[in-house]
Motif scaffolding. Structure first.
Motif, PDB file in Angstrom:
ATOM      1  N   VAL A 191      -0.753  48.035  19.023  1.00 19.90           N
ATOM      2  CA  VAL A 191      -0.847  47.406  20.347  1.00 19.90           C
ATOM      3  C   VAL A 191      -0.929  48.437  21.470  1.00 19.90           C
ATOM      4  O   VAL A 191      -1.856  48.398  22.285  1.00 19.90           O
ATOM      5  N   LEU A 192       0.032  49.335  21.546  1.00 21.45           N
ATOM      6  CA  LEU A 192       0.049  50.307  22.652  1.00 21.45           C
ATOM      7  C   LEU A 192      -1.184  51.217  22.679  1.00 21.45           C
ATOM      8  O   LEU A 192      -1.762  51.425  23.746  1.00 21.45           O
ATOM      9  N   PRO A 193      -1.634  51.748  21.537  1.00 19.98           N
ATOM     10  CA  PRO A 193      -2.845  52.583  21.596  1.00 19.98           C
ATOM     11  C   PRO A 193      -4.092  51.822  22.058  1.00 19.98           C
ATOM     12  O   PRO A 193      -4.992  52.409  22.642  1.00 19.98           O
ATOM     13  N   LEU A 194      -4.135  50.528  21.799  1.00 19.91           N
ATOM     14  CA  LEU A 194      -5.296  49.736  22.205  1.00 19.91           C
ATOM     15  C   LEU A 194      -5.185  49.203  23.628  1.00 19.91           C
ATOM     16  O   LEU A 194      -6.152  48.658  24.168  1.00 19.91           O
ATOM     17  N   SER A 195      -4.024  49.349  24.243  1.00 18.84           N
ATOM     18  CA  SER A 195      -3.809  48.798  25.584  1.00 18.84           C
ATOM     19  C   SER A 195      -4.344  49.738  26.665  1.00 18.84           C
ATOM     20  O   SER A 195      -4.687  50.890  26.393  1.00 18.84           O
ATOM     21  N   ALA A 196      -4.365  49.232  27.897  1.00 19.31           N
ATOM     22  CA  ALA A 196      -4.792  50.033  29.052  1.00 19.31           C
ATOM     23  C   ALA A 196      -3.630  50.821  29.633  1.00 19.31           C
ATOM     24  O   ALA A 196      -3.787  51.511  30.636  1.00 19.31           O
ATOM     25  N   SER A 197      -2.484  50.731  29.016  1.00 21.27           N
ATOM     26  CA  SER A 197      -1.285  51.415  29.492  1.00 21.27           C
ATOM     27  C   SER A 197      -1.511  52.923  29.548  1.00 21.27           C
ATOM     28  O   SER A 197      -2.068  53.489  28.619  1.00 21.27           O
ATOM     29  N   PRO A 198      -1.067  53.568  30.647  1.00 22.06           N
ATOM     30  CA  PRO A 198      -1.217  55.019  30.721  1.00 22.06           C
ATOM     31  C   PRO A 198      -0.474  55.701  29.571  1.00 22.06           C
ATOM     32  O   PRO A 198       0.644  55.309  29.240  1.00 22.06           O
ATOM     33  N   LYS A 199      -1.097  56.679  28.991  1.00 21.26           N
ATOM     34  CA  LYS A 199      -0.476  57.398  27.874  1.00 21.26           C
ATOM     35  C   LYS A 199       0.382  58.518  28.438  1.00 21.26           C
ATOM     36  O   LYS A 199      -0.064  59.307  29.248  1.00 21.26           O
ATOM     37  N   ARG A 200       1.651  58.543  28.023  1.00 17.79           N
ATOM     38  CA  ARG A 200       2.541  59.615  28.460  1.00 17.79           C
ATOM     39  C   ARG A 200       3.516  59.948  27.351  1.00 17.79           C
ATOM     40  O   ARG A 200       3.732  59.151  26.443  1.00 17.79           O
ATOM     41  N   HIS A 201       4.093  61.109  27.468  1.00 21.21           N
ATOM     42  CA  HIS A 201       5.041  61.580  26.461  1.00 21.21           C
ATOM     43  C   HIS A 201       6.383  60.860  26.623  1.00 21.21           C
ATOM     44  O   HIS A 201       6.905  60.744  27.722  1.00 21.21           O
ATOM     45  N   THR A 202       6.921  60.383  25.511  1.00 19.41           N
ATOM     46  CA  THR A 202       8.258  59.791  25.498  1.00 19.41           C
ATOM     47  C   THR A 202       9.124  60.662  24.605  1.00 19.41           C
ATOM     48  O   THR A 202       8.744  60.950  23.465  1.00 19.41           O
ATOM     49  N   PRO A 203      10.274  61.105  25.118  1.00 14.49           N
ATOM     50  CA  PRO A 203      11.155  61.937  24.284  1.00 14.49           C
ATOM     51  C   PRO A 203      11.514  61.234  22.976  1.00 14.49           C
ATOM     52  O   PRO A 203      11.704  60.018  22.930  1.00 14.49           O
ATOM     53  N   LEU A 204      11.602  62.017  21.922  1.00 14.34           N
ATOM     54  CA  LEU A 204      11.867  61.495  20.582  1.00 14.34           C
ATOM     55  C   LEU A 204      13.161  60.687  20.519  1.00 14.34           C
ATOM     56  O   LEU A 204      13.216  59.668  19.829  1.00 14.34           O
ATOM     57  N   ILE A 205      14.167  61.088  21.252  1.00 16.76           N
ATOM     58  CA  ILE A 205      15.438  60.361  21.207  1.00 16.76           C
ATOM     59  C   ILE A 205      15.258  58.920  21.694  1.00 16.76           C
ATOM     60  O   ILE A 205      15.853  57.996  21.152  1.00 16.76           O
ATOM     61  N   TYR A 206      14.404  58.708  22.703  1.00 18.92           N
ATOM     62  CA  TYR A 206      14.138  57.356  23.176  1.00 18.92           C
ATOM     63  C   TYR A 206      13.403  56.544  22.110  1.00 18.92           C
ATOM     64  O   TYR A 206      13.700  55.376  21.890  1.00 18.92           O
ATOM     65  N   LEU A 207      12.435  57.174  21.460  1.00 20.74           N
ATOM     66  CA  LEU A 207      11.691  56.478  20.406  1.00 20.74           C
ATOM     67  C   LEU A 207      12.605  56.119  19.243  1.00 20.74           C
ATOM     68  O   LEU A 207      12.532  55.011  18.699  1.00 20.74           O
ATOM     69  N   ASP A 208      13.470  57.056  18.862  1.00 28.74           N
ATOM     70  CA  ASP A 208      14.397  56.798  17.762  1.00 28.74           C
ATOM     71  C   ASP A 208      15.351  55.646  18.092  1.00 28.74           C
ATOM     72  O   ASP A 208      15.576  54.759  17.268  1.00 28.74           O
ATOM     73  N   CYS A 209      15.906  55.685  19.288  1.00 30.45           N
ATOM     74  CA  CYS A 209      16.835  54.621  19.699  1.00 30.45           C
ATOM     75  C   CYS A 209      16.122  53.278  19.777  1.00 30.45           C
ATOM     76  O   CYS A 209      16.665  52.242  19.369  1.00 30.45           O
ATOM     77  N   TYR A 210      14.900  53.283  20.294  1.00 33.65           N
ATOM     78  CA  TYR A 210      14.154  52.034  20.414  1.00 33.65           C
ATOM     79  C   TYR A 210      13.777  51.492  19.034  1.00 33.65           C
ATOM     80  O   TYR A 210      13.747  50.280  18.821  1.00 33.65           O
ATOM     81  N   PHE A 211      13.515  52.396  18.093  1.00 31.56           N
ATOM     82  CA  PHE A 211      13.234  51.975  16.721  1.00 31.56           C
ATOM     83  C   PHE A 211      14.449  51.268  16.133  1.00 31.56           C
ATOM     84  O   PHE A 211      14.330  50.162  15.599  1.00 31.56           O
ATOM     85  N   VAL A 212      15.615  51.871  16.261  1.00 27.91           N
ATOM     86  CA  VAL A 212      16.845  51.251  15.751  1.00 27.91           C
ATOM     87  C   VAL A 212      17.129  49.953  16.508  1.00 27.91           C
ATOM     88  O   VAL A 212      17.537  48.949  15.913  1.00 27.91           O
ATOM     89  N   TRP A 213      16.886  49.958  17.805  1.00 27.74           N
ATOM     90  CA  TRP A 213      17.087  48.744  18.597  1.00 27.74           C
ATOM     91  C   TRP A 213      16.255  47.590  18.045  1.00 27.74           C
ATOM     92  O   TRP A 213      16.712  46.451  17.998  1.00 27.74           O
ATOM     93  N   HIS A 214      15.040  47.870  17.629  1.00 25.28           N
ATOM     94  CA  HIS A 214      14.184  46.817  17.085  1.00 25.28           C
ATOM     95  C   HIS A 214      14.793  46.156  15.844  1.00 25.28           C
ATOM     96  O   HIS A 214      14.543  44.982  15.595  1.00 25.28           O
ATOM     97  N   TRP A 215      15.566  46.905  15.064  1.00 27.79           N
ATOM     98  CA  TRP A 215      16.223  46.292  13.908  1.00 27.79           C
ATOM     99  C   TRP A 215      17.142  45.175  14.366  1.00 27.79           C
ATOM    100  O   TRP A 215      17.074  44.065  13.850  1.00 27.79           O
ATOM    101  N   VAL A 216      18.040  45.519  15.302  1.00 28.38           N
ATOM    102  CA  VAL A 216      19.112  44.577  15.668  1.00 28.38           C
ATOM    103  C   VAL A 216      18.767  43.699  16.855  1.00 28.38           C
ATOM    104  O   VAL A 216      19.278  42.585  16.963  1.00 28.38           O
ATOM    105  N   GLY A 217      17.910  44.160  17.741  1.00 25.90           N
ATOM    106  CA  GLY A 217      17.618  43.400  18.947  1.00 25.90           C
ATOM    107  C   GLY A 217      16.335  42.606  18.894  1.00 25.90           C
ATOM    108  O   GLY A 217      16.073  41.787  19.777  1.00 25.90           O
TER     109      GLY A 217
END
Length: 162
Positions: free
Chosen positions: A122-148
């Motif tokens: 979804v995100l790569p195909l979107s018009a959303s501006p591409k920017r760097h996200t720190p790995l810690i945010y990605l990791d936390c968001y990944f775990v968040w997706h499990w429970v949230g």
């Protein structure tokens, strides 16, 4: 062990499933939880930026100049995605009883699948501006997706499938 697993997979679900509440309750809970998480973690001082970022998937960078209308579009899109994820899980649960019978485990796995679908397709195909996200945010968001994300959807489907 194999018989128990095939039994779980083949066990019929309720003769009177309630798809609309299963999907809407799961989708709405996920929509509220996920939006709240994103605001608290990524932009607590400017909460409007989160729904504007969601809207940027359609509007591109212009969403940040779009004010409340762009944010409203972002909220709408966010809930459409959440209800869509709940719909996919519900439809799959009609064929794969394990999604209902093992809702906690399957919900956690489903949350991970939703994360990968969003970040790899979804995100790569979107018009959303591409920017760097720190790995810690990605990791936390990944775990968040499990429970949230995955877990509330699976538990809602299980509740309304009995």
């Amino acid at each position: 062990m194999v018989d128990a697993m095939s039994s779980t997979l083949a066990t019929p679900l309720s003769a009177t499933p309630r798809p609309l509440p299963a999907i809407l309750v799961g989708g709405l809970i996920v929509g509220v939880l996920d939006l709240t998480y994103a605001i608290l973690v990524y932009s607590p001082k400017k909460p409007i930026r989160i729904p504007q970022t969601i809207a940027s998937g359609v509007l591109g960078s212009q969403s940040y100049n779009g004010g409340v209308p762009a944010a409203a579009l972002g909220v709408l899109l966010h809930f459409v995605i959440a209800v869509g994820a709940a719909t996919v899980y519900y439809v799959a649960s009609r064929k794969l009883g394990i999604l209902v019978h093992r809702a906690v485990l399957m919900g956690l796995l489903y949350g991970a699948l939703v994360y990968f679908f969003m970040h790899l397709i979804v995100l790569p195909l979107s018009a959303s501006p591409k920017r760097h996200t720190p790995l810690i945010y990605l990791d936390c968001y990944f775990v968040w997706h499990w429970v949230g994300v995955g877990l509330p959807i699976a538990l809602s489907v299980r509740h309304y499938s009995r």
